[in-house]
Design a protein around this motif. Structure first.
Motif, short mmCIF file in Angstrom:
data_model
loop_
_atom_site.label_atom_id
_atom_site.label_comp_id
_atom_site.label_asym_id
_atom_site.label_seq_id
_atom_site.Cartn_x
_atom_site.Cartn_y
_atom_site.Cartn_z
N PHE A 69 -11.95 -33.39 -22.10
CA PHE A 69 -13.23 -32.71 -21.97
C PHE A 69 -13.09 -31.41 -21.22
CE2 PHE A 69 -16.02 -36.81 -22.20
CZ PHE A 69 -15.66 -36.97 -23.52
N THR A 73 -17.84 -28.43 -24.21
CA THR A 73 -17.61 -29.49 -25.19
C THR A 73 -18.90 -30.27 -25.41
OG1 THR A 73 -15.33 -29.74 -24.42
CG2 THR A 73 -16.24 -31.54 -25.73
N ILE A 75 -20.67 -33.58 -26.34
CA ILE A 75 -20.32 -34.99 -26.35
C ILE A 75 -21.58 -35.85 -26.43
CG2 ILE A 75 -18.17 -34.65 -25.07
CD1 ILE A 75 -19.59 -35.79 -22.60
N PHE A 106 -16.83 -37.44 -28.81
CA PHE A 106 -17.11 -36.07 -29.20
C PHE A 106 -18.26 -36.05 -30.19
CE2 PHE A 106 -12.64 -36.02 -27.94
CZ PHE A 106 -12.68 -35.01 -27.01
N LYS A 110 -13.65 -29.85 -33.56
CA LYS A 110 -13.26 -28.59 -32.94
C LYS A 110 -13.39 -27.41 -33.89
CE LYS A 110 -8.25 -28.96 -33.58
NZ LYS A 110 -6.99 -28.95 -32.85
N ASN A 117 -12.78 -28.93 -28.23
CA ASN A 117 -13.04 -30.26 -28.76
C ASN A 117 -11.82 -30.78 -29.50
OD1 ASN A 117 -15.62 -30.21 -27.78
ND2 ASN A 117 -16.43 -29.32 -29.64
N SER A 119 -10.45 -34.39 -31.84
CA SER A 119 -10.91 -35.64 -32.46
C SER A 119 -10.04 -36.77 -31.94
CB SER A 119 -10.83 -35.55 -33.98
OG SER A 119 -9.51 -35.27 -34.38
#
Length: 150
Positions: A69, A73, A75, A106, A110, A117, A119
């Protein structure tokens, strides 16, 4: 029932500390900026503002937050509200409210414009689904299975 679901962006990198002792436990603290929509009576346009919500994650979740993080980001967090109080150095009682994180993930890839970000890897060694630019998952051709629900 005490259950909270939030989606927002980190206001800064998580602050992670480790507990003392033989089995040190990661404790990550971060603040989420969660949009709040409202319309003003004198203006017909929708305006947005944000609530800044304190969160804390323990153990593996805290370590994950520390590793992946970053500020900005986006989330999604589920957890529970915890309240408390303490007396500050001036003798004034201060009340606190924060979310104890039970699950975090997430909320965007990204590639969708967010910064920092990543995955998470898919379970059982399978490749993670690829999302298209429109946010929907690409489903490979030739899959004729029914939906995975009972």
């Amino acid at each position: 029932m005490n259950k909270v679901i939030l989606m927002g962006r980190l206001t800064k990198d998580p602050d992670v500390r480790y507990s003392q002792g033989e089995n040190a436990l990661a404790i990550a603290r971060y603040t989420l900026a969660v949009d709040r929509r409202f319309s003003r009576k004198d203006n017909t346009e929708n305006q947005t503002t944000a609530d800044f919500i304190s969160c804390k994650a323990f153990g593996k979740s805290g370590e994950f937050a520390e590793k992946y993080f970053r500020k900005g980001t986006k989330i999604c967090v589920t957890g529970r509200i915890e309240t408390g109080s303490y007396t500050n150095k001036d003798g004034v009682k201060v009340y606190t409210t924060e979310v104890v994180v039970e699950d975090q993930e997430f909320a965007e890839s990204k590639n969708s414009g967010g910064q920092g970000n990543f995955s998470q890897p898919a379970a059982s060694g399978t490749a993670a689904p690829v999302t298209a630019d429109n946010g929907f998952m690409n489903i490979p051709d030739g899959i004729d299975e029914e939906l995975p629900f009972n």
